[in-house]
Design a protein around this motif. Structure first.
Motif, PDB file in Angstrom:
ATOM      1  N   ARG A 264      73.620 -32.950 -12.880  1.00  0.00           N
ATOM      2  CA  ARG A 264      73.167 -34.315 -13.074  1.00  0.00           C
ATOM      3  C   ARG A 264      71.962 -34.723 -12.769  1.00  0.00           C
ATOM      4  NH1 ARG A 264      75.417 -37.338  -9.816  1.00  0.00           N
ATOM      5  NH2 ARG A 264      76.050 -35.684  -8.758  1.00  0.00           N
ATOM      6  N   GLY A 265      71.060 -33.475 -12.359  1.00  0.00           N
ATOM      7  CA  GLY A 265      69.803 -33.918 -11.968  1.00  0.00           C
ATOM      8  C   GLY A 265      69.493 -32.842 -10.550  1.00  0.00           C
ATOM      9  N   PRO A 266      68.245 -32.991  -9.904  1.00  0.00           N
ATOM     10  CA  PRO A 266      68.170 -32.196  -8.765  1.00  0.00           C
ATOM     11  C   PRO A 266      69.182 -32.498  -7.863  1.00  0.00           C
ATOM     12  CG  PRO A 266      65.973 -33.433  -9.376  1.00  0.00           C
ATOM     13  CD  PRO A 266      67.410 -34.012 -10.303  1.00  0.00           C
ATOM     14  N   ALA A 267      69.555 -31.212  -7.064  1.00  0.00           N
ATOM     15  CA  ALA A 267      70.694 -31.436  -6.097  1.00  0.00           C
ATOM     16  C   ALA A 267      70.260 -32.334  -4.682  1.00  0.00           C
ATOM     17  CB  ALA A 267      70.966 -29.739  -5.523  1.00  0.00           C
ATOM     18  N   TYR A 268      71.225 -32.926  -4.220  1.00  0.00           N
ATOM     19  CA  TYR A 268      70.958 -33.966  -3.092  1.00  0.00           C
ATOM     20  C   TYR A 268      69.786 -34.723  -3.312  1.00  0.00           C
ATOM     21  CZ  TYR A 268      74.555 -31.566  -0.435  1.00  0.00           C
ATOM     22  OH  TYR A 268      75.951 -30.843  -0.101  1.00  0.00           O
ATOM     23  N   ALA A 269      69.680 -35.254  -4.651  1.00  0.00           N
ATOM     24  CA  ALA A 269      68.599 -36.173  -5.009  1.00  0.00           C
ATOM     25  C   ALA A 269      68.185 -36.978  -4.171  1.00  0.00           C
ATOM     26  CB  ALA A 269      68.448 -36.563  -6.098  1.00  0.00           C
ATOM     27  N   ASP A 270      69.263 -37.952  -3.508  1.00  0.00           N
ATOM     28  CA  ASP A 270      68.887 -38.794  -2.640  1.00  0.00           C
ATOM     29  C   ASP A 270      68.252 -38.624  -1.325  1.00  0.00           C
ATOM     30  OD1 ASP A 270      71.595 -39.073  -4.114  1.00  0.00           O
ATOM     31  OD2 ASP A 270      71.613 -41.091  -3.666  1.00  0.00           O
ATOM     32  N   VAL A 271      68.245 -37.321  -0.901  1.00  0.00           N
ATOM     33  CA  VAL A 271      68.153 -37.080   0.457  1.00  0.00           C
ATOM     34  C   VAL A 271      66.954 -35.667   0.319  1.00  0.00           C
ATOM     35  CG1 VAL A 271      69.688 -37.877   1.912  1.00  0.00           C
ATOM     36  CG2 VAL A 271      69.955 -35.453   0.851  1.00  0.00           C
ATOM     37  N   ALA A 272      66.311 -35.671  -0.885  1.00  0.00           N
ATOM     38  CA  ALA A 272      65.389 -34.504  -0.989  1.00  0.00           C
ATOM     39  C   ALA A 272      64.368 -34.200  -0.223  1.00  0.00           C
ATOM     40  CB  ALA A 272      64.948 -34.694  -2.401  1.00  0.00           C
ATOM     41  N   GLU A 273      63.773 -35.455   0.501  1.00  0.00           N
ATOM     42  CA  GLU A 273      62.550 -35.465   1.278  1.00  0.00           C
ATOM     43  C   GLU A 273      63.154 -35.021   2.948  1.00  0.00           C
ATOM     44  OE1 GLU A 273      59.867 -35.528   0.224  1.00  0.00           O
ATOM     45  OE2 GLU A 273      60.484 -35.351  -1.683  1.00  0.00           O
ATOM     46  N   SER A 274      64.470 -35.035   3.226  1.00  0.00           N
ATOM     47  CA  SER A 274      64.987 -34.934   4.529  1.00  0.00           C
ATOM     48  C   SER A 274      65.034 -33.374   4.952  1.00  0.00           C
ATOM     49  CB  SER A 274      66.489 -35.548   4.606  1.00  0.00           C
ATOM     50  OG  SER A 274      66.387 -36.874   4.304  1.00  0.00           O
ATOM     51  N   LEU A 275      64.533 -33.329   6.056  1.00  0.00           N
ATOM     52  CA  LEU A 275      64.556 -31.752   6.541  1.00  0.00           C
ATOM     53  C   LEU A 275      65.643 -31.189   6.468  1.00  0.00           C
ATOM     54  CD1 LEU A 275      61.988 -32.068   9.593  1.00  0.00           C
ATOM     55  CD2 LEU A 275      61.584 -30.972   7.336  1.00  0.00           C
ATOM     56  N   PHE A 276      66.740 -31.785   6.980  1.00  0.00           N
ATOM     57  CA  PHE A 276      68.213 -31.237   6.915  1.00  0.00           C
ATOM     58  C   PHE A 276      68.691 -30.644   5.658  1.00  0.00           C
ATOM     59  CE2 PHE A 276      69.221 -35.661   6.403  1.00  0.00           C
ATOM     60  CZ  PHE A 276      70.530 -35.515   5.396  1.00  0.00           C
ATOM     61  N   ALA A 277      68.205 -31.238   4.631  1.00  0.00           N
ATOM     62  CA  ALA A 277      68.789 -30.723   3.434  1.00  0.00           C
ATOM     63  C   ALA A 277      67.767 -30.000   2.437  1.00  0.00           C
ATOM     64  CB  ALA A 277      68.821 -32.212   2.419  1.00  0.00           C
ATOM     65  N   ARG A 278      66.837 -29.546   3.075  1.00  0.00           N
ATOM     66  CA  ARG A 278      65.834 -28.739   2.131  1.00  0.00           C
ATOM     67  C   ARG A 278      66.333 -27.506   2.010  1.00  0.00           C
ATOM     68  NH1 ARG A 278      59.624 -30.665   4.212  1.00  0.00           N
ATOM     69  NH2 ARG A 278      60.057 -32.767   3.548  1.00  0.00           N
ATOM     70  N   SER A 279      66.988 -26.626   3.041  1.00  0.00           N
ATOM     71  CA  SER A 279      67.264 -25.429   2.703  1.00  0.00           C
ATOM     72  C   SER A 279      68.611 -25.165   1.795  1.00  0.00           C
ATOM     73  CB  SER A 279      67.805 -24.633   4.007  1.00  0.00           C
ATOM     74  OG  SER A 279      68.688 -25.537   4.908  1.00  0.00           O
ATOM     75  N   GLU A 280      69.436 -26.424   1.901  1.00  0.00           N
ATOM     76  CA  GLU A 280      70.554 -26.369   0.863  1.00  0.00           C
ATOM     77  C   GLU A 280      70.234 -26.745  -0.473  1.00  0.00           C
ATOM     78  OE1 GLU A 280      74.883 -26.258  -0.223  1.00  0.00           O
ATOM     79  OE2 GLU A 280      73.639 -25.365   1.253  1.00  0.00           O
ATOM     80  N   ILE A 281      69.312 -27.565  -0.500  1.00  0.00           N
ATOM     81  CA  ILE A 281      68.623 -27.674  -1.981  1.00  0.00           C
ATOM     82  C   ILE A 281      68.175 -26.572  -2.487  1.00  0.00           C
ATOM     83  CG2 ILE A 281      66.858 -29.130  -3.153  1.00  0.00           C
ATOM     84  CD1 ILE A 281      67.324 -31.479  -1.175  1.00  0.00           C
ATOM     85  N   ALA A 282      67.282 -25.735  -1.647  1.00  0.00           N
ATOM     86  CA  ALA A 282      66.676 -24.693  -2.240  1.00  0.00           C
ATOM     87  C   ALA A 282      67.698 -23.785  -2.664  1.00  0.00           C
ATOM     88  CB  ALA A 282      65.622 -24.097  -1.024  1.00  0.00           C
ATOM     89  N   ARG A 283      68.793 -23.523  -1.877  1.00  0.00           N
ATOM     90  CA  ARG A 283      69.640 -22.441  -1.957  1.00  0.00           C
ATOM     91  C   ARG A 283      70.407 -22.725  -3.567  1.00  0.00           C
ATOM     92  NH1 ARG A 283      75.308 -21.578  -1.709  1.00  0.00           N
ATOM     93  NH2 ARG A 283      75.543 -23.654  -1.298  1.00  0.00           N
TER      94      ARG A 283
END
Length: 945
Positions: free
Chosen positions: A128-147
């Motif tokens: 529906r859009g970029p993954a985890y869009a709400d927390v895209a700037e959070s360090l803890f989410a970046r690796s999962e978003i990239a994956r």
């Protein structure tokens, strides 16, 4: 609970209702728990992640507060505290990211390319859009978003490679460009794009893409392209044969049969019987499959037809008739067949458009093809008329019909389709041999993974299949209940539910009563909102997309945001079928739901929303048809053709002339681009004759469109529009009026009224410039270039530049052709040839086959003039192939004449004579006297002995 992370964070409860998670930190907490996939997360880790190394005072208490807030939203039992930390309870399919990965894995494991493509499409549709869009700037989410983003791009690449094998290179060439621009160094993605560009006739663009990759790799990484893409670059330079579309792609172009997502069970013998009836060893050319609704007539017909694609040189074509109204005529059915066979563009250039049955028969008279007319029970009489005409006029034409009622015409062979075989004994081995049990077990295992037939449940499964009379649809509907019931419990439910006399419906055959009872039971197991969505879906004639389902099903009592989850649950219950991005009701389910819609007293309101939805869709897409989104809009309107027709029928039936006129005004340009001029004329006439209030300006617009269409569909001697009359007078919108003046003006010039047509074209140019309409100015300039020799080149050049600026592919093709004609008129043959070559892939991409043939025959004449007989023969043979495939008689005549000239140039007098005779015969049989005159007009085509 179900969670969505492929886009903004979303939560739905067990009933599919959205659950709002307030406050950013609570949402970030939920995202963190989801990223850990249900595993425990220590409290200190959560504090570090949520406050990015700057925790507030009393951070442990603050975290517990956030946990409590999350529990209040999700339920206390959903967030568990363990010694190792906090964790979120997740179901196996509770997160859309897991569903995405599961679908991708299923796709890669499947051998059938079409099924793999659909599964990949289903996976990508979850985003529906970029993954985890709400927390895209959070360090803890970046690796999962990239994956996840890497997984998404990999699936896009997988899907692109599958689509290339299916021959979808033209669409891919357009779709992948933007993605390659965003990820310029992904060699696999660029490789797929280069292959698509090459196969779409854009060799130069494919080579340019490689040069761009090489430059960027050198500048950014200091490396060279990999060996795979480098080898592709070399192959493109050499135009190696293996770069052409694979055989599977070319075969798929000769049939439009859908690929079932599940295997056909228990019908192997029936498939062989149907094939045998239509084999070359028999005289049978019409087979009608009969049987009750839900018995599987369509699946059997498609399976039998698919096995015969190699036998019919001109294709096997599936024509779905369920969406046509009961008042449809034989011409309406012929129009559907013409559209399916891709003859619309060429039909617009031929005479006798008022007799579509006759034109169809003439167009396919010498073709060897099989047409599958599906769901004909409500159209028995008009289908019988069409079938009789085809059988009489097309010696190698074969028909396969599915209907609950026979056509009852000479030559028809009726093949009854019974339910599946029932188990004769309760012994597990005997039960397993029953085709009804085989289907039930296969569907049950899909619905409840791990389910198998064994000695413990064989008796119950046997009872279930017997209770449902072996009707495939009933078996599929009930199999999903094994998610919550054991086989014994399900058998007991059915025994209670189907006890006489509760489900026996007076006047229905016994087995039809069984299916009705099964549908009744499935209906009663639904929640109220699920029933609402299901019955309202029945208004669609050919399935729908999710946005359309939301627009039609939602009202004050049902929020649109709840429709997606309700649809998903109906798919899980096998009541709705999902195919790529469309949702469909099976024929029997649709008929049942239509009854429920009427019982609920919602017909008028739902139909009104349906008409409004598709009118707005047509207007929205119609606005974008004159720009860079043209191809996507054409494909969208193609996909919605049946629903758009139904919307017009309903608007007329409900005396909603306002919507009817708006709808046809929005669609006329689409019909024109697709060459469906007869449909345009009939639809405009129908809308203008409809009862109800209409905006006077909209009526004036429709009359002007109709005038332009009638000029293009009437014979040369007729005068549908007085030459000295301006049908656009009174249209107030300056942009629209200038475009309508162009449309009517080009119709007049094509009808022989050059002076009056030119006047309207000049008025159109002046109006477009005053209104600052670049598209209208371009169209007028390009057309005037043909009629004002002194300014021809300047008009054509400026028109081409404007069309390029607005990004309209059709306009660029039109301008390209005008420039070529100007160059030819000026004696610049080299430039004219280059322009025709450039226009050829554009015409192919848009599916404008008459333009393709015109370009090929012009290039053939140029090759002949230069003495290149071999090259001319190749061009004319290609023109002949396209013309024959699309039933373009004029193109066939010109190609045969060209082949005769090429044969003469080679010194092959017999071949030259053969081609000339074919051209003469074709011109006489098709009514093209001009073609008959043109053949002998060629100087010394066949040397005298």
């Amino acid at each position: 609970m179900r969670y969505g992370v492929l886009g903004p964070l979303a939560v739905w409860d067990a009933e599919g209702r959205p659950v709002k998670v307030p406050e950013a930190k609570v949402r970030a907490l939920l995202a963190n728990l989801l990223i850990h996939g249900g595993g425990p997360v220590p409290a200190d880790r959560l504090i570090e992640d949520l406050w990015a190394g700057s925790p507030p005072g009393g951070s442990v208490n603050t975290l517990q507060t956030k946990i409590s807030q999350l529990r209040r939203v999700l339920g206390r039992e959903q967030v568990v505290r363990e010694p190792a930390g906090y964790r979120l309870l997740l179901a196996d399919d509770g997160v859309d990211a897991l569903r995405f990965q599961e679908l991708a894995e299923r796709a890669r494991a499947h051998e059938e390319p079409a099924v793999r493509g659909r599964l990949f499409a289903d996976a990508l549709a979850l985003w529906r859009g970029p993954a985890y869009a709400d927390v895209a700037e959070s360090l803890f989410a970046r690796s999962e978003i990239a994956r996840l983003e890497e997984l998404r791009l990999t699936v896009v690449e997988d899907q692109a490679e599958v689509r290339l094998t299916l021959g979808e290179h033209t669409a891919l060439a357009a779709e992948l460009g933007e993605l390659v621009a965003r990820h310029p160094l992904r060699e696999r993605l660029r490789t797929a794009h280069m292959r698509a560009l090459y196969r779409a006739g854009r060799q130069g663009d494919a080579l340019q893409s490689f040069h761009e990759l090489r430059r960027q790799l050198a500048e950014e990484l200091g490396v060279s392209p990999g060996p795979g893409i480098s080898a592709l670059h070399e192959a493109i330079l050499r135009q190696e044969p293996q770069l052409a579309t694979p055989a599977v792609g070319s075969l798929s172009c000769r049939t439009n049969l859908p690929t079932p997502l599940t295997p056909l069970i228990g019908r192997r013998k029936a498939v062989d019987q149907v094939r045998a009836r239509l084999s070359s060893d028999t005289d049978t050319r019409l087979v009608t499959l009969t049987g009750l609704g839900g018995v599987g007539k369509t699946r059997l017909a498609i399976a039998a037809a698919r096995d015969m694609t190699e036998r019919f040189a001109d294709g096997v074509w599936w024509v779905e008739l369920a969406g046509l109204g009961a008042a449809s005529t034989p011409d309406d059915i012929a129009e559907r067949v013409i559209t399916t066979l891709g003859l619309c563009d060429t039909a617009a250039t031929e005479p006798d458009l008022d007799d579509l049955v006759g034109w169809l028969c003439q167009a396919v008279a010498d073709k060897h093809l099989l047409i599958l007319l599906d769901n004909c029970e409500h159209l028995v009489e008009p289908v019988a008329v069409l079938a009789g005409a085809v059988l009489s006029a097309v010696p190698a034409g074969h028909l396969l019909v599915t209907s609950q009622e026979v056509l009852d015409i000479p030559g028809e062979v009726v093949h009854p389709v019974p339910p599946l075989a029932l188990p004769e004994h309760t012994d597990p081995d005997a039960v397993a041999r029953s085709s009804a049990v085989e289907l039930f077990v296969e569907r049950a295992a899909a619905a409840a993974p791990g389910f198998v037939l064994d000695a413990d449940n064989a008796a119950a499964v046997s009872a279930i299949c017997r209770r449902l009379d072996g009707i495939p649809l009933a078996l599929e509907l009930v199999a999903s209940r094994l998610r919550t019931l054991s086989p014994d419990e399900l058998a007991a439910c059915l025994s209670d539910r189907f006890a006489p006399p509760e489900v026996r419906v007076r006047g229905l055959p016994v087995r039809q009563q069984t299916l009705r009872g099964m549908l009744d039971w499935s209906w009663q197991l639904l929640t109220a909102d699920e029933r609402t969505v299901l019955r309202r879906l029945a208004v669609h004639a050919d399935g729908c997309t999710l946005p359309s389902a939301e627009a039609v099903c939602a009202d004050r009592d049902l929020d649109a945001e709840r429709v997606p989850d309700l649809l998903s649950r109906l798919v899980d219950r096998s009541l709705v079928v999902r195919e790529a991005n469309r949702f469909r009701l099976l024929e029997s389910v649709a008929a049942y739901c239509a009854e429920r819609l009427a019982e609920a007293g919602e017909e008028a309101a739902v139909r009104a929303r349906f008409v409004r939805c598709y009118t707005e869709l047509a207007e929205r897409e119609g606005e974008r048809l004159r720009g860079p989104d043209q191809r996507r809009c054409l494909e969208r309107l193609d996909a919605e053709t049946v629903n758009l027709r139904r919307a017009l029928d309903l608007a007329v039936a409900e005396d909603a002339a306002g919507h009817a006129v708006r709808l046809v005004n929005a669609l006329t340009w689409y019909w024109f681009l697709r060459g469906r001029l007869t449909e345009a004329r009939r639809s405009l006439q129908t809308a203008l004759a409809a009862a109800g209030e209409t905006d006077p300006a909209a009526r004036l617009t429709a009359r002007a469109w109709l005038a332009g269409i009638e000029l293009r569909t009437s014979s040369a001697g007729a005068t549908p529009v007085p030459a000295d009359e301006d049908p656009t007078a009174g249209v107030d919108d300056p942009v629209l009026r200038a475009r309508l003046q162009w449309f009517v003006g080009t119709g007049l010039t094509g009808h022989g009224h050059h002076h009056e047509g030119r006047q309207l074209l000049e008025a159109s140019l002046a109006g477009a410039r005053t209104a600052r309409d670049r598209w209208g100015e371009a169209a007028a300039l390009v057309e005037l270039a043909r009629h004002v020799p002194a300014q021809g080149e300047s008009h054509a050049e400026l028109g081409a530049a404007l069309f390029h600026e607005v990004g309209d592919p059709w306009g660029r093709l039109r301008a390209n052709r005008s420039l070529a004609l100007v160059a030819e008129r000026d004696g610049d043959r080299a430039r004219a040839e280059r322009l025709h070559r450039e226009g050829l892939p554009m015409a192919e991409e848009l599916g404008l086959w008459t333009e393709v043939v015109e370009a090929l025959t012009w290039l053939g004449r140029t090759a002949l003039a230069d003495g290149h007989a071999r090259r001319a023969t190749e061009l004319y043979e290609r023109a002949l192939s396209v013309s024959a495939e699309r039933a373009y008689s004029r193109g066939e005549i010109r190609a045969e004449i060209g082949l005769g000239l090429a044969a003469r140039l080679r010194g092959d007098r017999e071949a030259a004579k053969r081609h000339l005779n074919r051209a003469l015969a074709k011109s006489r049989s098709s009514g093209h006297d001009a073609g008959a005159a043109a053949a002998p007009a060629e100087p010394d085509l066949v040397p005298r002995a």
